[in-house]
Design a protein around this motif. Structure first.
Motif, PDB file in Angstrom:
ATOM      1  N   PRO A  97     108.335   3.862  17.102  1.00  0.00           N
ATOM      2  CA  PRO A  97     108.916   3.516  15.801  1.00  0.00           C
ATOM      3  C   PRO A  97     110.431   3.419  15.880  1.00  0.00           C
ATOM      4  CG  PRO A  97     107.757   5.647  15.740  1.00  0.00           C
ATOM      5  CD  PRO A  97     107.659   5.156  17.128  1.00  0.00           C
ATOM      6  N   CYS A  98     111.017   2.500  15.148  1.00  0.00           N
ATOM      7  CA  CYS A  98     112.480   2.379  15.155  1.00  0.00           C
ATOM      8  C   CYS A  98     113.007   2.011  13.773  1.00  0.00           C
ATOM      9  CB  CYS A  98     112.939   1.381  16.200  1.00  0.00           C
ATOM     10  SG  CYS A  98     112.483  -0.298  15.858  1.00  0.00           S
ATOM     11  N   GLY A  99     112.288   2.405  12.730  1.00  0.00           N
ATOM     12  CA  GLY A  99     112.739   2.103  11.371  1.00  0.00           C
ATOM     13  C   GLY A  99     111.512   2.029  10.495  1.00  0.00           C
TER      14      GLY A  99
ATOM     15  N   THR B  81     108.449   0.905   9.090  1.00  0.00           N
ATOM     16  CA  THR B  81     107.407  -0.028   9.559  1.00  0.00           C
ATOM     17  C   THR B  81     107.931  -1.044  10.593  1.00  0.00           C
ATOM     18  OG1 THR B  81     107.694  -1.365   7.542  1.00  0.00           O
ATOM     19  CG2 THR B  81     105.822   0.137   7.602  1.00  0.00           C
ATOM     20  N   ALA B  82     108.878  -0.562  11.400  1.00  0.00           N
ATOM     21  CA  ALA B  82     109.382  -1.387  12.497  1.00  0.00           C
ATOM     22  C   ALA B  82     109.208  -0.605  13.791  1.00  0.00           C
ATOM     23  CB  ALA B  82     110.842  -1.718  12.269  1.00  0.00           C
ATOM     24  N   TYR B  83     108.908  -1.332  14.867  1.00  0.00           N
ATOM     25  CA  TYR B  83     108.636  -0.705  16.150  1.00  0.00           C
ATOM     26  C   TYR B  83     109.347  -1.493  17.246  1.00  0.00           C
ATOM     27  CZ  TYR B  83     104.940   1.671  13.598  1.00  0.00           C
ATOM     28  OH  TYR B  83     104.265   2.420  12.684  1.00  0.00           O
ATOM     29  N   ARG B  84     109.583  -0.776  18.357  1.00  0.00           N
ATOM     30  CA  ARG B  84     110.148  -1.414  19.536  1.00  0.00           C
ATOM     31  C   ARG B  84     109.110  -1.330  20.641  1.00  0.00           C
ATOM     32  NH1 ARG B  84     115.466  -2.686  20.304  1.00  0.00           N
ATOM     33  NH2 ARG B  84     116.474  -1.827  18.476  1.00  0.00           N
ATOM     34  N   LYS B  85     109.045  -2.324  21.470  1.00  0.00           N
ATOM     35  CA  LYS B  85     108.114  -2.231  22.591  1.00  0.00           C
ATOM     36  C   LYS B  85     108.547  -1.063  23.471  1.00  0.00           C
ATOM     37  CE  LYS B  85     106.428  -4.794  26.518  1.00  0.00           C
ATOM     38  NZ  LYS B  85     106.332  -6.065  27.180  1.00  0.00           N
ATOM     39  N   ALA B  86     107.599  -0.204  23.807  1.00  0.00           N
ATOM     40  CA  ALA B  86     107.936   1.007  24.562  1.00  0.00           C
ATOM     41  C   ALA B  86     108.223   0.668  26.016  1.00  0.00           C
ATOM     42  CB  ALA B  86     106.778   1.986  24.474  1.00  0.00           C
ATOM     43  N   GLY B  87     108.957   1.533  26.687  1.00  0.00           N
ATOM     44  CA  GLY B  87     109.181   1.401  28.122  1.00  0.00           C
ATOM     45  C   GLY B  87     110.406   0.605  28.444  1.00  0.00           C
TER      46      GLY B  87
END
Ligand SMILES: C[S@@+](CC[C@H](N)C(=O)[O-])C[C@H]1O[C@@H](n2cnc3c(N)ncnc32)[C@H](O)[C@@H]1O
Length: 275
Positions: free
Chosen positions: A265-267, A269-275
């Motif tokens: 998660p980054c906000g 309902t926003a996400y960043r691709k992990a790794g």
């Protein structure tokens, strides 16, 4: 049991068939509570085939997986509610992400359940307003399973009420007002719509076409129609189509943290691709 106040025969077994068919074809998981909705949405299709019984209509589809009616069946059962700049915080994040993007590389955005196009056009407006022309280019892909909504999306013509919440500067920059017979309608300017490619893509299909890799993906308000297994498979595949640290935007009631570790998660309902 046939339901008396309906002009067409729609039994509980018919509903179970509809449910199986739309699940297998589109990944859409209808709960028991959606029986009335299924009747209301499909009755027109059954009548158009000149039938009185859902069972006959469903037999026609079952007998031929390539029958053209399959598309109308799926189109009838999708829910297409959308709006320009829905959940505006996502577009603020998109602008920030785009600002940080390296010069010289095309920034690619995918609206993966695009409906009638408002989401993709909102993203395009955001990008067009964020960096001056020539600095960094962008392109968008807008896809949906429903061919009807895609036609509206590609045409880019909307009733004026749909843009009531946009400011006058945005309207002037990106829309043409209809005249004469088109009074009350607006059209997206070609310089904006030319940045977007529209096409059909079934997120639940076994294979996706070759769509490349994206810097940001909008997959909003569609996961709610899928069960956990379908959601997990789709999220895994979305990750494969995303650049490292690309952004994924989901709808306000969609939480994927318990389903996959492919994203962090980054906000809101926003996400960043992990790794
Ligand atoms: C509620 S709309 C969301 C529109 C937009 N993303 C938004 O948030 O405003 C859901 C869209 O998902 C599409 N959809 C449903 N099942 C799908 C599938 N298996 N593959 C692709 N799109 C699908 C529907 O046709 C519909 O247009």
């Amino acid at each position: 049991m046939p339901i008396d106040d309906r002009d067409l025969t729609f039994t509980a077994a018919d509903f179970r068939r509809v449910r199986d068919m739309v699940y297998r074809h589109a990944g859409i998981a209808l709960s028991d509570a959606k029986s009335d909705m299924a009747y209301a949405r499909l009755a027109r299709r059954v009548r158009a085939m000149g039938e009185k019984r859902f069972s006959v209509y469903l037999d026609v589809l079952s007998a031929d997986p390539a029958h053209p009616e399959w598309q109308a069946f799926v189109n009838a059962l999708t829910t297409n509610l959308t709006a320009f700049f829905r959940e505006p915080h996502h577009f603020e994040m998109l602008a920030q992400h785009y600002r940080m993007h390296a010069d010289g590389q095309i920034y690619r955005v995918w609206s993966a359940a695009a409906s009638t196009g408002e989401e993709a056009y909102s993203a395009a407006m955001t990008l067009a307003e964020t960096r001056s022309a020539g600095w960094c280019r962008f392109e968008l892909l807008a896809t949906d399973i429903d061919t009807n909504v895609l036609k509206t999306a590609a045409a880019g013509v909307y009733h004026e009420e749909r843009i009531a919440l946009l400011n006058e500067r945005q309207i002037k920059a990106h829309f043409l007002r209809g005249k004469g017979g088109n009074e009350g309608k607006v059209r997206i300017k070609p310089e904006l719509s030319s940045a977007i490619r529209f096409g059909q893509l079934n997120l639940a299909a076994e294979r996706w076409p070759d769509i490349g890799v994206f810097d940001a993906v909008f997959c909003r308000n569609v996961m709610i129609y899928f069960d956990g297994q379908t959601q997990r498979a789709i999220l895994q595949r979305l990750a494969e189509h995303m650049q490292p640290h690309a952004l994924l935007f989901l709808g306000h009631s969609e939480n994927i943290q318990l389903i996959t570790d492919a994203f962090t998660p980054c906000g809101r309902t926003a996400y960043r691709k992990a790794g």
